[in-house]
Design an enzyme around this catalytic site. Structure first.
Site, PDB file in Angstrom:
ATOM      1  N   HIS A 118       0.849  -1.179  -0.149  1.00  0.00           N
ATOM      2  CA  HIS A 118      -0.112   0.026  -0.154  1.00  0.00           C
ATOM      3  C   HIS A 118       0.989   1.336  -0.014  1.00  0.00           C
ATOM      4  O   HIS A 118       1.948   1.232   0.634  1.00  0.00           O
ATOM      5  CB  HIS A 118      -0.769  -0.026   1.163  1.00  0.00           C
ATOM      6  CG  HIS A 118      -1.867   0.790   1.373  1.00  0.00           C
ATOM      7  ND1 HIS A 118      -1.738   2.371   1.711  1.00  0.00           N
ATOM      8  CD2 HIS A 118      -3.445   0.740   1.395  1.00  0.00           C
ATOM      9  CE1 HIS A 118      -2.804   2.785   1.896  1.00  0.00           C
ATOM     10  NE2 HIS A 118      -3.777   2.251   1.586  1.00  0.00           N
ATOM     11  N   ASP A 195       3.460  -4.073   7.945  1.00  0.00           N
ATOM     12  CA  ASP A 195       2.057  -3.168   7.860  1.00  0.00           C
ATOM     13  C   ASP A 195       0.807  -4.315   7.969  1.00  0.00           C
ATOM     14  O   ASP A 195       0.540  -5.050   7.213  1.00  0.00           O
ATOM     15  CB  ASP A 195       1.886  -2.610   6.443  1.00  0.00           C
ATOM     16  CG  ASP A 195       0.534  -1.974   6.252  1.00  0.00           C
ATOM     17  OD1 ASP A 195      -0.257  -2.303   6.908  1.00  0.00           O
ATOM     18  OD2 ASP A 195       0.248  -1.515   5.065  1.00  0.00           O
ATOM     19  N   GLN A 198      -4.206  -5.149   7.258  1.00  0.00           N
ATOM     20  CA  GLN A 198      -5.268  -5.937   6.591  1.00  0.00           C
ATOM     21  C   GLN A 198      -5.234  -7.102   7.559  1.00  0.00           C
ATOM     22  O   GLN A 198      -6.260  -8.281   7.290  1.00  0.00           O
ATOM     23  CB  GLN A 198      -5.227  -6.141   5.102  1.00  0.00           C
ATOM     24  CG  GLN A 198      -5.176  -5.001   4.371  1.00  0.00           C
ATOM     25  CD  GLN A 198      -6.840  -4.430   4.297  1.00  0.00           C
ATOM     26  OE1 GLN A 198      -7.607  -5.177   4.512  1.00  0.00           O
ATOM     27  NE2 GLN A 198      -6.941  -3.353   3.745  1.00  0.00           N
ATOM     28  N   LYS A 221     -10.428  -0.513  10.586  1.00  0.00           N
ATOM     29  CA  LYS A 221     -10.560  -1.336  10.059  1.00  0.00           C
ATOM     30  C   LYS A 221     -10.971  -2.823  10.860  1.00  0.00           C
ATOM     31  O   LYS A 221     -11.392  -3.780  10.254  1.00  0.00           O
ATOM     32  CB  LYS A 221      -9.400  -1.749   9.232  1.00  0.00           C
ATOM     33  CG  LYS A 221      -9.005  -0.524   8.090  1.00  0.00           C
ATOM     34  CD  LYS A 221      -7.804  -1.248   7.142  1.00  0.00           C
ATOM     35  CE  LYS A 221      -7.349  -0.285   5.979  1.00  0.00           C
ATOM     36  NZ  LYS A 221      -7.990   0.244   5.254  1.00  0.00           N
TER      37      LYS A 221
END
Lengths: 403, 132
Positions: A118, A195, A198, A221
């Protein structure tokens, strides 16, 4: 998993005359009433600034804020003082690129990212490399959309200072082998930044098992509010790093010409923190823990399986990323032959179905895939097999109209 | 209202004035970078009037249909008329466009503005077709 839809008020609404089918949780998750209520309750009953009041209300607010930190620490197997509240994954990664960059990256050093990052885990490192005269390089992917581990080993060297990699790709859905990456990186003395935007919301994560040095994720999220995120880091590294933002709260003693820094985690929390958001995130963590992260993962793997099967069965669909649900998170990117993803998203929206269309903040990856943009459907705890059916049927409708 | 009126589908499937001119007086390209939509517009001007027009490009159904429809609106018009043309005229001609897709529908209009500016400055401008 138990049916949780009743906990999510927004799921009761209609969009364009149809019940909302929300398939964009990879962008942001919907919020359960427990989280909404926790935030409202904080403002109604306990609002005060933290860490400075000598009065009962401030002590209460501080306890709520620090309890949220403890819940997050427990969720990821960390110590509370290693959990730093930020504004989100993007700020966590920027903090790292500045502070860790300042402490550890020298001219001529290597910074390793991957082509599936990302932009939030690419641009901060790009800028760091430019500032320091370091060399940025990106690990390739295999045709199946997995990380090319041979290429990773080729690019890794004794000069590599930092390896910054996503746990789960927000486009391909690929789950990257972080424990293996950490082992190899540590062998050459490089630090590993993950990261986890997700992954934390969707599967059990223990930082000790991952073996990484830093982990960044966002509250919104994972059923929590916007405006709050987390940076986890190893204590000794956080101690070594200079502060990122400076001002109130992060200091110990201040003179006109100098200052000393507060202890962890406060050294990295300048200014009044997002208190209500932390309380909301704490409630979200509690909610997820109640469901059980193993259960969350099992539910999503089942839905992802249905999604992949359905898309594979349609010859007009091109899917990106691994074909097996076990190898990926609940994110599936795809295209309909000859149709722009924006047209697909607009037509699905007419049926009340929300998907994402665009480059998903991953332009280098899309360039590699040879498409300007893609459609992306993503699932979470509240999605059902029936919704996947509705989505697939609506996709046939799009193909009939524009194909 | 469906966002894909028959008119839009028709212009998307059967674009008018698509291709390139051998010797255009102006040749400009505009893009919506985030979605990858690109519109190239070429005009042949004679006696202050658009004598011929072509567009080329790639993108979503709405941007391509809008470009096609716009070329029909340009042909035979005086440049002064085009200077006064408002974006609403194009949107109305398209039968209305939903908010999230205004950018797509207006990309060809922005390309036209760029072409008119180029003509105003130098009387002609031919950009290399670098977008391919």
């Amino acid at each position: 998993m138990r049916n949780v839809r009743g906990d999510f008020p927004v799921l009761a609404r209609t969009v364009n005359g149809h019940p909302l089918v929300y398939l964009d949780s990879a962008a942001t998750a919907q919020k359960p009433i427990q989280v909404i209520e926790a935030i409202a309750r904080f403002y109604r009953e306990a609002n005060a600034n933290v860490h400075r009041g000598l009065y009962a209300l401030s002590v209460e607010a501080t306890e709520l804020y620090e309890n949220a930190r403890k819940k997050i620490a427990a969720l990821i197997g960390a110590r509370p003082e290693e959990v730093i509240f930020t504004r989100g994954t993007t700020e966590s990664l920027n903090l790292l690129a500045y502070s860790l960059g300042e402490a550890r990256v020298r001219e001529g050093d290597g910074i390793l990212v991957t082509v599936m990052e990302h932009h939030a885990n690419l641009i901060p490192w790009q800028e760091l490399a430019r500032r320091k005269g370091a060399a940025l390089s990106a690990v390739r992917i295999t045709p199946d959309g997995e990380l090319d581990m041979d290429d990773f080993r080729r690019r890794l060297s004794a000069r590599t200072a930092v390896v910054a990699v996503t746990h789960i790709s927000n486009v391909l859905g690929t789950i990257n082998p972080i424990p293996e990456i950490s082992r190899e990186a540590h062998r050459v003395g490089a630090l590993v930044v993950v990261d986890a935007a997700q992954s934390i919301p969707h599967l059990p994560v223990d930082v000790r098992e991952l073996g990484c040095d830093f982990l960044a994720f966002s509250g919104h999220k994972m059923l929590g509010p916007t405006g709050i995120g987390v940076l986890w880091g190893r204590r000794e590294l956080l101690e070594e790093m200079p502060p990122f933002l400076t001002g109130g709260e992060m200091i110990r003693e201040v003179w006109i010409d100098r200052a000393t820094w507060n202890d962890l985690p406060y050294k990295f929390e300048a200014g009044t923190p997002p208190i209500a958001q932390a309380v909301g995130l704490g409630a979200a963590v509690e909610y997820l823990a109640g469901l059980g992260m193993e259960e969350v993962r099992r539910h999503e793997e089942e839905l992802t399986g249905l999604l992949l099967e359905g898309l594979k069965a349609r010859e007009y669909v091109e899917i990106y990323g691994p074909r097996e649900p076990q190898k990926r998170g609940g994110v599936v990117a795809f295209n309909l032959r000859g149709i722009h993803p924006h047209d697909v998203a607009t037509l699905l929206d007419q049926e009340g179905i929300a998907i994402r269309a665009g480059h998903h903040c991953a332009q280098p990856l899309h360039r590699l895939l040879g498409v300007p943009a893609s459609c992306r459907a993503s699932v979470y705890v509240y999605n059902t097999p029936e919704e996947i059916e509705l989505f697939l049927a609506a996709l046939d409708g799009v193909w009939e109209q524009l194909g | 209202m469906s966002p894909y009126e028959d008119l839009i589908i028709d212009h998307w499937r059967h674009p008018r004035n698509k291709g390139t001119l051998p010797d255009p007086d102006v040749d400009v390209t505009e893009a919506n970078v985030p979605c990858g939509d690109v519109v190239r517009l070429q005009l042949k001007v004679r006696n202050g009037k658009v004598e011929d027009v072509r567009f080329d490009g790639r993108g979503c159904a709405i941007s391509m249909a809008s470009a096609s429809l716009l070329t029909e609106m340009l042909k035979g018009k005086r440049l002064e008329e085009l200077e006064k043309m408002r974006q609403e005229e194009l949107l109305e001609a398209l039968g209305g466009v939903i908010k999230p897709r205004l950018n797509c529908a207006l990309l060809p209009f922005r390309t036209l503005r760029k072409a008119l500016e180029a003509l105003g400055e130098t009387g002609s401008r031919v950009d290399p077709p670098s977008y391919r």
